[in-house]
Write a protein that holds these residues in place. Sequence first.
Motif, mmCIF file in Angstrom:
data_model
loop_
_atom_site.group_PDB
_atom_site.id
_atom_site.type_symbol
_atom_site.label_atom_id
_atom_site.label_comp_id
_atom_site.label_asym_id
_atom_site.label_seq_id
_atom_site.Cartn_x
_atom_site.Cartn_y
_atom_site.Cartn_z
ATOM 1 N N ALA A 6 26.070 19.490 -13.508
ATOM 2 C CA ALA A 6 27.514 19.707 -13.350
ATOM 3 C C ALA A 6 28.134 18.675 -12.410
ATOM 4 O O ALA A 6 29.309 18.328 -12.555
ATOM 5 C CB ALA A 6 27.780 21.124 -12.828
ATOM 6 N N ASN A 7 27.336 18.162 -11.474
ATOM 7 C CA ASN A 7 27.816 17.130 -10.540
ATOM 8 C C ASN A 7 27.687 15.719 -11.108
ATOM 9 O O ASN A 7 27.926 14.752 -10.396
ATOM 10 C CB ASN A 7 27.079 17.229 -9.202
ATOM 11 C CG ASN A 7 27.511 18.437 -8.403
ATOM 12 O OD1 ASN A 7 28.626 18.929 -8.554
ATOM 13 N ND2 ASN A 7 26.628 18.927 -7.555
ATOM 14 N N GLY A 8 27.275 15.595 -12.374
ATOM 15 C CA GLY A 8 27.290 14.305 -13.035
ATOM 16 C C GLY A 8 25.971 13.585 -13.185
ATOM 17 O O GLY A 8 25.933 12.460 -13.667
ATOM 18 N N LYS B 9 11.800 34.482 -12.413
ATOM 19 C CA LYS B 9 12.810 34.337 -11.364
ATOM 20 C C LYS B 9 12.731 32.919 -10.769
ATOM 21 O O LYS B 9 13.770 32.292 -10.517
ATOM 22 C CB LYS B 9 12.601 35.393 -10.270
ATOM 23 C CG LYS B 9 13.598 35.316 -9.155
ATOM 24 C CD LYS B 9 14.995 35.663 -9.641
ATOM 25 C CE LYS B 9 15.960 35.664 -8.476
ATOM 26 N NZ LYS B 9 17.342 35.644 -8.881
ATOM 27 N N ALA B 10 11.525 32.394 -10.562
ATOM 28 C CA ALA B 10 11.363 31.031 -10.042
ATOM 29 C C ALA B 10 11.945 30.019 -11.028
ATOM 30 O O ALA B 10 12.641 29.081 -10.631
ATOM 31 C CB ALA B 10 9.883 30.730 -9.775
ATOM 32 N N VAL B 11 11.684 30.228 -12.321
ATOM 33 C CA VAL B 11 12.223 29.338 -13.347
ATOM 34 C C VAL B 11 13.753 29.402 -13.336
ATOM 35 O O VAL B 11 14.429 28.376 -13.415
ATOM 36 C CB VAL B 11 11.657 29.694 -14.747
ATOM 37 C CG1 VAL B 11 12.398 28.969 -15.848
ATOM 38 C CG2 VAL B 11 10.172 29.373 -14.803
ATOM 39 N N GLU B 12 14.297 30.607 -13.215
ATOM 40 C CA GLU B 12 15.754 30.785 -13.136
ATOM 41 C C GLU B 12 16.339 30.000 -11.959
ATOM 42 O O GLU B 12 17.365 29.333 -12.087
ATOM 43 C CB GLU B 12 16.047 32.276 -12.922
ATOM 44 C CG GLU B 12 17.078 32.883 -13.817
ATOM 45 C CD GLU B 12 17.154 34.380 -13.540
ATOM 46 O OE1 GLU B 12 17.760 34.778 -12.515
ATOM 47 O OE2 GLU B 12 16.608 35.138 -14.370
ATOM 48 N N HIS C 254 16.212 26.261 -12.669
ATOM 49 C CA HIS C 254 17.260 25.910 -13.636
ATOM 50 C C HIS C 254 18.644 25.908 -12.991
ATOM 51 O O HIS C 254 19.477 25.054 -13.302
ATOM 52 C CB HIS C 254 17.230 26.850 -14.848
ATOM 53 C CG HIS C 254 16.204 26.466 -15.854
ATOM 54 N ND1 HIS C 254 16.466 25.615 -16.902
ATOM 55 C CD2 HIS C 254 14.898 26.801 -15.961
ATOM 56 C CE1 HIS C 254 15.374 25.448 -17.610
ATOM 57 N NE2 HIS C 254 14.406 26.149 -17.063
ATOM 58 N N ALA C 255 18.899 26.840 -12.066
ATOM 59 C CA ALA C 255 20.190 26.876 -11.374
ATOM 60 C C ALA C 255 20.388 25.600 -10.555
ATOM 61 O O ALA C 255 21.485 25.030 -10.542
ATOM 62 C CB ALA C 255 20.284 28.111 -10.483
#
Length: 160
Positions: free
Chosen positions: A138-140, A124-127, A130-131
């Motif tokens: 996504a912001n470049g 869950k921490a890795v998830e 990664h998020a």
Amino acid sequence: MGSLVRFLFTLTAAVGAAALLAASLRRRAPPSGLPAQVVPSSHMEGRNRSFVLWLHGLGDSGPANEPIRNFFSAPEFRLTKWSFPSAPRSPVSCNNGFVMPSWFDIHELPMSAGSPQDENGVLKAVENVHAMIDKEVANGIHPGNIFVCGFSQGGKDSID
């Protein structure tokens, strides 16, 4: 005395990380022959920016670690975005179930290769990490300019 020792370990980690990150960003910097007054286009800006995700240790908080960024004063960091998230509060087995900020449960200290592990908590921490990284991509921000740093439980090797 415990606070002083924690501060010295944090200071040592921050200074070491500053040197390593500056060297890494220097290798990715645009050619030095460009005039200093040239402002990168919005297309190039994402490639030149960097993102540092700093994860705190067990029982600490993101805001308490924000002063670490003061050690990163090299020019390579002028376009760096920083994030100091706080771990969720949850019971920690090695601290008699006391509820505190923790990226995942730690069953015993000192830990060894045979220690019980909170596999679901670690995943869950890795998830979550990664998020946060995916959002910056996504912001470049170029993936090669993203750095995950931390101290103690928030140390990168503990959440790979």
